[in-house]
Design a protein around this motif. Structure first.
Motif, PDB file in Angstrom:
ATOM      1  N   ASP A   1      49.126  58.451  44.482  1.00 19.97           N
ATOM      2  CA  ASP A   1      49.662  57.445  45.867  1.00 19.97           C
ATOM      3  C   ASP A   1      48.199  56.217  45.285  1.00 19.97           C
ATOM      4  O   ASP A   1      48.284  55.259  45.143  1.00 19.97           O
ATOM      5  CB  ASP A   1      48.895  58.313  46.705  1.00 19.97           C
ATOM      6  N   ALA A   2      46.704  56.356  44.049  1.00 24.28           N
ATOM      7  CA  ALA A   2      46.218  55.901  43.839  1.00 24.28           C
ATOM      8  C   ALA A   2      46.859  55.357  42.690  1.00 24.28           C
ATOM      9  O   ALA A   2      46.689  53.699  42.640  1.00 24.28           O
ATOM     10  CB  ALA A   2      44.734  56.509  43.643  1.00 24.28           C
ATOM     11  N   THR A   3      47.162  55.422  41.810  1.00 24.26           N
ATOM     12  CA  THR A   3      47.888  54.815  40.536  1.00 24.26           C
ATOM     13  C   THR A   3      49.237  54.240  40.904  1.00 24.26           C
ATOM     14  O   THR A   3      48.830  53.250  40.671  1.00 24.26           O
ATOM     15  CB  THR A   3      48.011  55.947  39.750  1.00 24.26           C
ATOM     16  N   VAL A   4      50.259  54.114  41.866  1.00 22.60           N
ATOM     17  CA  VAL A   4      50.932  53.517  42.352  1.00 22.60           C
ATOM     18  C   VAL A   4      49.840  52.186  43.615  1.00 22.60           C
ATOM     19  O   VAL A   4      50.231  50.791  43.042  1.00 22.60           O
ATOM     20  CB  VAL A   4      51.323  54.148  43.555  1.00 22.60           C
ATOM     21  N   ARG A   5      49.278  52.763  43.944  1.00 23.14           N
ATOM     22  CA  ARG A   5      48.039  51.653  44.671  1.00 23.14           C
ATOM     23  C   ARG A   5      47.703  50.931  43.826  1.00 23.14           C
ATOM     24  O   ARG A   5      47.901  49.641  43.648  1.00 23.14           O
ATOM     25  CB  ARG A   5      47.639  51.831  45.883  1.00 23.14           C
ATOM     26  N   ALA A   6      46.766  51.117  43.099  1.00 31.64           N
ATOM     27  CA  ALA A   6      46.046  50.377  41.949  1.00 31.64           C
ATOM     28  C   ALA A   6      47.587  49.385  40.919  1.00 31.64           C
ATOM     29  O   ALA A   6      46.958  48.737  40.905  1.00 31.64           O
ATOM     30  CB  ALA A   6      45.525  51.404  41.027  1.00 31.64           C
TER      31      ALA A   6
ATOM     32  N   MET B   1      50.684  38.533  39.562  1.00 33.98           N
ATOM     33  CA  MET B   1      51.424  37.526  40.167  1.00 33.98           C
ATOM     34  C   MET B   1      50.595  36.067  41.051  1.00 33.98           C
ATOM     35  O   MET B   1      51.299  34.982  41.110  1.00 33.98           O
ATOM     36  CB  MET B   1      52.386  37.806  41.191  1.00 33.98           C
ATOM     37  N   ASP B   2      48.984  36.575  41.000  1.00 36.88           N
ATOM     38  CA  ASP B   2      48.326  35.440  42.384  1.00 36.88           C
ATOM     39  C   ASP B   2      48.170  34.267  40.667  1.00 36.88           C
ATOM     40  O   ASP B   2      48.024  33.117  41.212  1.00 36.88           O
ATOM     41  CB  ASP B   2      47.353  35.764  42.730  1.00 36.88           C
ATOM     42  N   ALA B   3      47.628  34.708  40.016  1.00 38.76           N
ATOM     43  CA  ALA B   3      46.603  34.493  38.758  1.00 38.76           C
ATOM     44  C   ALA B   3      47.529  33.418  38.304  1.00 38.76           C
ATOM     45  O   ALA B   3      47.365  32.552  37.748  1.00 38.76           O
ATOM     46  CB  ALA B   3      46.380  35.196  37.353  1.00 38.76           C
ATOM     47  N   ALA B   4      49.374  33.898  38.098  1.00 39.73           N
ATOM     48  CA  ALA B   4      50.142  32.659  38.017  1.00 39.73           C
ATOM     49  C   ALA B   4      50.268  32.126  38.416  1.00 39.73           C
ATOM     50  O   ALA B   4      51.180  30.446  38.022  1.00 39.73           O
ATOM     51  CB  ALA B   4      51.912  33.474  37.321  1.00 39.73           C
TER      52      ALA B   4
ATOM     53  N   ASP C   1      48.218  46.883  43.415  1.00 41.29           N
ATOM     54  CA  ASP C   1      47.202  45.581  43.098  1.00 41.29           C
ATOM     55  C   ASP C   1      46.848  44.882  42.069  1.00 41.29           C
ATOM     56  O   ASP C   1      46.809  43.568  42.190  1.00 41.29           O
ATOM     57  CB  ASP C   1      46.797  46.254  43.777  1.00 41.29           C
ATOM     58  N   THR C   2      47.669  45.059  40.531  1.00 37.66           N
ATOM     59  CA  THR C   2      47.113  45.194  39.563  1.00 37.66           C
ATOM     60  C   THR C   2      48.361  43.680  39.461  1.00 37.66           C
ATOM     61  O   THR C   2      48.211  42.949  39.215  1.00 37.66           O
ATOM     62  CB  THR C   2      47.400  45.719  38.596  1.00 37.66           C
ATOM     63  N   ALA C   3      49.445  44.152  39.136  1.00 36.03           N
ATOM     64  CA  ALA C   3      50.557  43.790  39.392  1.00 36.03           C
ATOM     65  C   ALA C   3      51.002  41.733  40.657  1.00 36.03           C
ATOM     66  O   ALA C   3      51.071  41.244  40.699  1.00 36.03           O
ATOM     67  CB  ALA C   3      51.962  43.797  40.232  1.00 36.03           C
TER      68      ALA C   3
END
Length: 104
Positions: free
Chosen positions: A55-60, A69-72, A63-65
């Protein structure tokens, strides 16, 4: 004896940890141990821990994705708001790369 790099140490440690988890899973999957309440508790805690890590890996990853997207979007917005600055920066980088390649 050569000194190991950090990535080699991390790789070795990761491999040892994977083997340990595999051995634990094999041991806990043994049907003969189902009658022992302590083993059932350990199995449940291990399964809960694995699920928690997943679950933590999926959340991370999500969050990274989202950050990417925000940076793009921010870069796209900046390029639309300041097209001449972006074109000038691209020209400067291209000229620098061309100059460095010409020196070879």
């Amino acid at each position: 004896m050569p000194t190991k790099t950090k990535s080699e140490i991390a790789s070795t440690t990761e491999g040892e940890l994977e083997r340990l988890v595999g051995d634990l899973r094999e041991l806990l999957a043994s049907k003969e141990l189902d009658d022992i309440p302590a083993i059932k508790q350990v199995r449940q805690r291990l399964e809960d821990g694995v699920q928690s890590v997943r679950d933590a890996t999926v959340r991370a990853a999500q969050d990274t994705a989202q950050r990417a997207m925000d940076a793009a979007r921010a870069a796209d917005s900046y390029a639309h708001d300041e097209p001449w600055r972006v074109a000038s920066a691209a020209l400067a980088v291209g000229a620098l790369v061309g100059f460095l390649l010409a020196r070879r």
